[in-house]
Design a protein around this motif. Structure first.
Motif, PDB file in Angstrom:
ATOM      1  N   LYS A  92      31.789-126.943  88.077  1.00  0.00           N
ATOM      2  CA  LYS A  92      31.002-125.711  88.218  1.00  0.00           C
ATOM      3  C   LYS A  92      29.510-126.009  88.307  1.00  0.00           C
ATOM      4  N   GLU A  93      29.082-127.036  87.613  1.00  0.00           N
ATOM      5  CA  GLU A  93      27.669-127.393  87.610  1.00  0.00           C
ATOM      6  C   GLU A  93      27.257-128.119  88.883  1.00  0.00           C
ATOM      7  N   ALA A  94      28.124-128.990  89.391  1.00  0.00           N
ATOM      8  CA  ALA A  94      27.743-129.847  90.521  1.00  0.00           C
ATOM      9  C   ALA A  94      28.097-129.263  91.884  1.00  0.00           C
ATOM     10  N   ALA A  95      29.191-128.510  91.975  1.00  0.00           N
ATOM     11  CA  ALA A  95      29.697-128.062  93.277  1.00  0.00           C
ATOM     12  C   ALA A  95      28.701-127.255  94.106  1.00  0.00           C
TER      13      ALA A  95
ATOM     14  N   ALA B 266      25.744-127.722  94.767  1.00  0.00           N
ATOM     15  CA  ALA B 266      24.821-128.591  95.504  1.00  0.00           C
ATOM     16  C   ALA B 266      25.509-129.402  96.586  1.00  0.00           C
ATOM     17  N   VAL B 267      26.841-129.304  96.696  1.00  0.00           N
ATOM     18  CA  VAL B 267      27.582-130.016  97.737  1.00  0.00           C
ATOM     19  C   VAL B 267      27.918-129.028  98.841  1.00  0.00           C
ATOM     20  N   VAL B 268      27.567-129.374 100.078  1.00  0.00           N
ATOM     21  CA  VAL B 268      27.660-128.430 101.189  1.00  0.00           C
ATOM     22  C   VAL B 268      28.617-128.940 102.260  1.00  0.00           C
TER      23      VAL B 268
ATOM     24  N   ASN C  25      28.786-123.509  99.029  1.00  0.00           N
ATOM     25  CA  ASN C  25      30.081-123.049  98.526  1.00  0.00           C
ATOM     26  C   ASN C  25      30.062-121.573  98.142  1.00  0.00           C
ATOM     27  N   ASP C  26      28.862-120.934  98.101  1.00  0.00           N
ATOM     28  CA  ASP C  26      28.790-119.488  97.909  1.00  0.00           C
ATOM     29  C   ASP C  26      28.754-118.748  99.243  1.00  0.00           C
ATOM     30  N   ARG C  27      29.026-119.494 100.352  1.00  0.00           N
ATOM     31  CA  ARG C  27      29.178-118.974 101.714  1.00  0.00           C
ATOM     32  C   ARG C  27      27.852-118.667 102.399  1.00  0.00           C
ATOM     33  N   ARG C  28      26.724-118.959 101.752  1.00  0.00           N
ATOM     34  CA  ARG C  28      25.452-118.858 102.469  1.00  0.00           C
ATOM     35  C   ARG C  28      25.393-119.941 103.540  1.00  0.00           C
ATOM     36  N   GLU C  29      24.750-119.639 104.654  1.00  0.00           N
ATOM     37  CA  GLU C  29      24.723-120.565 105.785  1.00  0.00           C
ATOM     38  C   GLU C  29      23.293-120.722 106.288  1.00  0.00           C
TER      39      GLU C  29
ATOM     40  N   GLN D   2      35.857-126.713 100.144  1.00  0.00           N
ATOM     41  CA  GLN D   2      35.414-127.690  99.154  1.00  0.00           C
ATOM     42  C   GLN D   2      36.542-128.051  98.191  1.00  0.00           C
ATOM     43  N   THR D   3      36.724-129.350  97.987  1.00  0.00           N
ATOM     44  CA  THR D   3      37.735-129.847  97.063  1.00  0.00           C
ATOM     45  C   THR D   3      37.133-130.941  96.191  1.00  0.00           C
TER      46      THR D   3
END
Length: 461
Positions: free
Chosen positions: A39-42, A44-46, A115-119, A173-174
């Motif tokens: 939850k903390e790191a994901a 920042a991964v795109v 991962n929050d769907r912003r593009e 994302q996985t």
């Protein structure tokens, strides 16, 4: 008994509740799961979607084992859009992103999806095919982007728990878990990436490229780049580019460089094996024995000579050329590195200034014109910078063919060929080579050096 049971249940739920709000810091908490860490790191991964336009040739001989090579320039060309999918990691609140070069290199359109769907659209600030790294800048992104902290990759130990986060196969994302299974891996990852890698058994699939390899504190320790597998699946060995090299890429991108500049050693050598160690009076194999040095090499200026053994750079042992260049690159241009060397059987520390390969003599790049016997050939004078870029032998001199052009390719010329003479006339520089090709006539004999071999090429226009 009921009160005791309720107390135990309350304790378990209290432990679970605390694990949901903080990063695991103990073995007990780790056993409860990696959810807080993810939850903390994901964020920042795109995910990265890139498009590039390439020219493809439509030939009726495509697929024919004989005629497709004989008529490789036959047919019309037309543009074709290629799509690539990969991952990336945000490294700063301003939207600096790192990914693999093979994901975004030469792309004409790059879209980055959080991962929050912003593009957001993105542009490449700096790319390097050799290291398979690229630094991007998000366009019109807010100044409070989620990002990961870089950990000193030299502090990573074999056996540490790690998570690989990315977008494999385009499914979204996985996360996969594993350990660091090896350090100082070089020359083992397939593809363009070359150099020094962290090795992990965390599954890395197509699309994970450019994703994050993080430790149990949520700090970034590497950028996932390749997997070595016989089956083509994830059941293999994964490789990640260490963050210490990533930090140098970010620094050069912020300084305005669009290509990565490595410190130049100006040396060639080979790893010390058991037989060589015995002859050199060493108690065990290790290090790199210098076989030759360029006259402008900073190692030569520091007092090193052929036969000396380089054991470490800034206290870190090196056993291959890739490891030595990695250590010098991490130290950075304009700095100094302490080389632990074995000279005449005695170990000592030598300080070397780190700089880019010099452009002396000037490369004076030219492209032959229409009146040339072979038009559209790009030629450059050989200097240390050209030797490094084209990976020529250290002692190379004269003129190198950087791009043979369509006519030169049909004649059999290749990038990296050294042009020695045209119709018997020597070509020590680009001006003489251009003149000789312009006056060559209809019968041409080219003296070429390729891979240390002398080649005569004769053809008639």
């Amino acid at each position: 008994m009921i009160r005791a049971t309720l107390a135990v249940v309350s304790l378990v739920f209290a432990t679970l509740a605390s694990a949901e709000t903080k990063v695991p810091t103990s073995q007990v908490e780790i056993q409860l799961g990696f959810a807080p860490l993810v939850k903390e790191a994901a964020p920042a991964v795109v995910n990265i979607y890139a498009k590039r336009v390439v020219e493809t040739r439509q030939s009726p001989f495509q697929g024919d084992p004989f005629f497709q090579n004989l008529f490789r320039d036959f047919g019309t060309t037309r543009p074709q859009v290629q799509n690539s999918l990969g991952s990336g990691v945000i490294l700063s609140a301003e939207g600096i992103v790192v990914s693999n070069y093979h994901v975004v290199g030469m792309a004409t359109d790059i879209r980055v999806v959080l991962n929050d769907r912003r593009e957001f659209a993105a542009r490449v600030l700096l790319g390097d095919q050799q290291s398979d790294l690229a630094i991007l800048q998000l366009i019109d992104a807010p100044k409070d982007m989620p990002h990961l902290t870089l950990r000193d990759s030299d502090t990573v130990d074999v056996g540490e728990l790690v998570l690989a986060i990315g977008n494999p196969f385009g499914v979204g994302q996985t996360v996969s878990s594993g350990i660091v299974s090896g350090l100082a891996r070089s020359g083992t990852a397939a593809g363009a990436g070359q150099g020094y890698f962290l090795q992990t058994d965390a599954p890395i699939n197509p699309g994970n490229s450019g994703g994050a390899l993080i430790d149990i504190n949520g700090d970034l320790i590497g950028i996932n780049t390749r997997i070595l597998t016989r089956s083509g699946g994830s059941n293999g060995i994964g490789f990640a580019i260490p963050t210490n090299l990533v930090a140098q890429f970010v620094a050069q991108a912020k300084a305005g460089n669009d290509t990565f500049q490595r410190p130049w050693a100006g040396a060639s050598g080979q790893p010390v094996d058991a037989d060589m160690a015995e002859s050199l009076g060493m108690d065990r194999p290790g290090g790199i024995v210098i076989s030759s040095l360029h006259e402008a090499s900073p190692l030569r200026k520091a007092g090193l000579a052929p036969g000396d053994v380089i054991l470490a750079v800034d206290g870190q042992p090196v056993n291959t050329g890739s490891e030595m260049i990695f250590r010098m690159s991490v130290a950075g241009l304009g700095s100094e590195a302490d080389l632990t060397v074995l000279q005449k059987g005695r170990p000592q520390v030598v300080r070397v200034s780190l700089a880019a390969p010099p452009e002396i003599p000037a490369r004076e790049t030219i492209t032959t014109g229409r009146r040339s016997a072979i038009p559209e050939v790009t030629l450059s004078n050989i200097n240390p910078a050209v030797i490094a870029n084209s990976r020529l032998p250290l002692g190379a001199e004269g003129v190198v063919i950087e791009d043979p052009g369509p006519s030169g390719a049909r004649a059999g010329l290749r990038p990296g060929d050294i042009l020695r003479a045209v119709n018997g006339e020597e070509t020590p520089d680009t001006k003489s080579a251009q003149r000789a090709l312009r006056n060559a006539g209809s019968r041409i004999t080219l003296a070429i050096e390729r891979g240390g071999q002398q080649i005569l090429m004769r053809f008639r226009l």
